[in-house]
Design a protein around this motif. Structure first.
Motif, PDB file in Angstrom:
ATOM      1  N   ASP A 158      21.957   1.342  13.197  1.00 11.38           N
ATOM      2  CA  ASP A 158      21.447   0.514  14.293  1.00 11.38           C
ATOM      3  C   ASP A 158      22.523   0.105  15.288  1.00 11.38           C
ATOM      4  O   ASP A 158      22.228  -0.581  16.272  1.00 11.38           O
ATOM      5  CB  ASP A 158      20.780  -0.744  13.727  1.00 11.38           C
ATOM      6  N   ILE A 159      23.762   0.484  15.045  1.00 13.65           N
ATOM      7  CA  ILE A 159      24.835   0.100  15.953  1.00 13.65           C
ATOM      8  C   ILE A 159      24.688   0.837  17.286  1.00 13.65           C
ATOM      9  O   ILE A 159      24.221   1.974  17.337  1.00 13.65           O
ATOM     10  CB  ILE A 159      26.211   0.380  15.310  1.00 13.65           C
ATOM     11  N   LYS A 160      25.068   0.167  18.374  1.00 11.04           N
ATOM     12  CA  LYS A 160      24.860   0.738  19.703  1.00 11.04           C
ATOM     13  C   LYS A 160      25.838   1.872  20.017  1.00 11.04           C
ATOM     14  O   LYS A 160      25.515   2.796  20.757  1.00 11.04           O
ATOM     15  CB  LYS A 160      24.986  -0.354  20.767  1.00 11.04           C
ATOM     16  N   MET A 161      27.049   1.774  19.463  1.00 12.79           N
ATOM     17  CA  MET A 161      28.060   2.750  19.832  1.00 12.79           C
ATOM     18  C   MET A 161      28.939   3.103  18.646  1.00 12.79           C
ATOM     19  O   MET A 161      29.344   2.220  17.873  1.00 12.79           O
ATOM     20  CB  MET A 161      28.930   2.179  20.966  1.00 12.79           C
ATOM     21  N   ASN A 162      29.212   4.370  18.488  1.00  8.68           N
ATOM     22  CA  ASN A 162      30.216   4.844  17.539  1.00  8.68           C
ATOM     23  C   ASN A 162      30.681   6.226  18.004  1.00  8.68           C
ATOM     24  O   ASN A 162      30.314   6.679  19.095  1.00  8.68           O
ATOM     25  CB  ASN A 162      29.684   4.865  16.099  1.00  8.68           C
ATOM     26  N   LEU A 163      31.491   6.896  17.197  1.00  2.30           N
ATOM     27  CA  LEU A 163      32.028   8.191  17.622  1.00  2.30           C
ATOM     28  C   LEU A 163      30.937   9.204  17.931  1.00  2.30           C
ATOM     29  O   LEU A 163      31.107  10.078  18.786  1.00  2.30           O
ATOM     30  CB  LEU A 163      32.936   8.777  16.527  1.00  2.30           C
ATOM     31  N   ASN A 179      39.388   2.350   9.914  1.00  2.42           N
ATOM     32  CA  ASN A 179      38.414   1.850   8.944  1.00  2.42           C
ATOM     33  C   ASN A 179      37.128   1.403   9.629  1.00  2.42           C
ATOM     34  O   ASN A 179      36.020   1.685   9.153  1.00  2.42           O
ATOM     35  CB  ASN A 179      39.011   0.686   8.147  1.00  2.42           C
ATOM     36  N   ASN A 180      37.271   0.702  10.760  1.00  4.68           N
ATOM     37  CA  ASN A 180      36.083   0.250  11.491  1.00  4.68           C
ATOM     38  C   ASN A 180      35.289   1.426  12.041  1.00  4.68           C
ATOM     39  O   ASN A 180      34.054   1.403  12.055  1.00  4.68           O
ATOM     40  CB  ASN A 180      36.502  -0.683  12.630  1.00  4.68           C
ATOM     41  N   ILE A 181      35.990   2.454  12.505  1.00  9.21           N
ATOM     42  CA  ILE A 181      35.306   3.655  13.000  1.00  9.21           C
ATOM     43  C   ILE A 181      34.451   4.268  11.894  1.00  9.21           C
ATOM     44  O   ILE A 181      33.279   4.622  12.104  1.00  9.21           O
ATOM     45  CB  ILE A 181      36.333   4.681  13.526  1.00  9.21           C
ATOM     46  N   ARG A 182      35.024   4.378  10.695  1.00 11.22           N
ATOM     47  CA  ARG A 182      34.291   4.997   9.579  1.00 11.22           C
ATOM     48  C   ARG A 182      33.115   4.132   9.139  1.00 11.22           C
ATOM     49  O   ARG A 182      32.033   4.650   8.842  1.00 11.22           O
ATOM     50  CB  ARG A 182      35.256   5.240   8.412  1.00 11.22           C
ATOM     51  N   VAL A 183      33.308   2.816   9.099  1.00 14.70           N
ATOM     52  CA  VAL A 183      32.224   1.910   8.702  1.00 14.70           C
ATOM     53  C   VAL A 183      31.075   1.985   9.706  1.00 14.70           C
ATOM     54  O   VAL A 183      29.893   2.081   9.323  1.00 14.70           O
ATOM     55  CB  VAL A 183      32.749   0.459   8.595  1.00 14.70           C
ATOM     56  N   GLU A 184      31.393   1.963  10.991  1.00  9.54           N
ATOM     57  CA  GLU A 184      30.345   1.939  12.009  1.00  9.54           C
ATOM     58  C   GLU A 184      29.609   3.272  12.123  1.00  9.54           C
ATOM     59  O   GLU A 184      28.498   3.320  12.640  1.00  9.54           O
ATOM     60  CB  GLU A 184      30.943   1.509  13.348  1.00  9.54           C
ATOM     61  N   LEU A 185      30.210   4.337  11.627  1.00  7.97           N
ATOM     62  CA  LEU A 185      29.490   5.605  11.576  1.00  7.97           C
ATOM     63  C   LEU A 185      28.352   5.563  10.559  1.00  7.97           C
ATOM     64  O   LEU A 185      27.408   6.366  10.635  1.00  7.97           O
ATOM     65  CB  LEU A 185      30.452   6.746  11.216  1.00  7.97           C
TER      66      LEU A 185
END
Length: 250
Positions: free
Chosen positions: A71-76, A61-67
């Motif tokens: 402005d987030i520094k890191m995601n998939l 869930n966090n992976i999908r939200v952060e995608l």
């Protein structure tokens, strides 16, 4: 318990997973443990999950939200290399485990393991096993496969057959036999079975199939493997004792 595996060969990657999360006399649940993220022409990431279901679902869930957060520094999608993505997934897992450590300590813990595989355009396909502690390892030419969950029953065929030069077709068949052997020996691993095949340098939707025990392909594979084992056993060298016993009986 569960069983998931990924195989890395020269021509690409193979992923396989079961779907059982609970097993008991009167309570069985199934969830997909294979999650695919694709940006055509750019990168493909496949995640397999095992361990505490709440932890693995929270991480996904966090992976999908952060995608969805620009402005987030890191995601998939932002990792320059796949090992950086593996590190990112490990950090998410560690964070989720810390949040619930006290509450879950008395009920078996919140540990989860992951296999990350895929390819970033211009780089080679890779697979990584991400431990509950957040660290990770990659496959090697000597051991070109990774497993999580109940891995001992499905390991022998991988050790005997899989090498970097194995074809994708044979690697996929070995993956299914590895899963079938585990399902036969352990009630905590069960269908449906998911299989995905990524062809090297083809950054698009991978071949994907979901098989139940009644799927024609699965039933045929199961029957032919069983028959082949019995046929091979009958061809093994015989002991001299058996010949002498035959003469004595005559």
């Amino acid at each position: 318990m569960t069983y998931c595996l990924a195989i890395s060969v020269n021509k690409g990657l193979v992923f396989a997973s079961d779907s059982r999360t609970n097993a008991g006399v009167d309570y069985v649940t199934t969830y997909s443990k294979m999650h695919t993220f694709i940006w055509p022409g750019e990168r493909i990431c496949v995640l397999l999950t095992a361990g505490n279901l709440a932890t693995s679902q929270a991480v996904m869930n966090n992976i999908r939200v952060e995608l969805e957060e620009p402005d987030i520094k890191m995601n998939l999608r932002k990792g320059k290399y796949l090992h950086q993505v593996a590190h990112y997934v490990g950090q998410l897992s560690q964070e989720e485990q810390r949040q619930h450590a006290d509450a879950l300590e008395k009920s078996g813990g919140a540990e989860a393991s992951f296999i990350l595989g895929g390819q970033i355009a211009g780089q080679s396909p890779e697979i990584y096993l991400i431990y509950p502690q957040g660290n990770y390892i990659s496959a090697s030419p000597e051991t070109p496969y990774l497993q999580i969950g109940e891995n001992k029953y499905g390991k022998p065929i991988l050790d005997r057959i899989i090498t970097p030069s194995t074809s994708l077709e044979d690697a996929a068949r070995c993956a299914l036999v590895s899963l079938e052997s585990t399902i036969r020996s352990n009630i905590s691993v069960g269908p449906p079975v998911e299989l995905a095949i990524h062809t090297r340098d083809t950054i698009e939707e991978p071949y994907h199939q979901k098989l139940t025990l009644n799927s024609p392909m699965y039933k045929s594979m199961q029957k032919q493997w069983h028959t082949g084992l019995h046929r091979t056993l009958g061809r093994l060298p015989r002991f001299e004792w058996e010949d002498k016993q035959t003469v004595a009986d005559d």
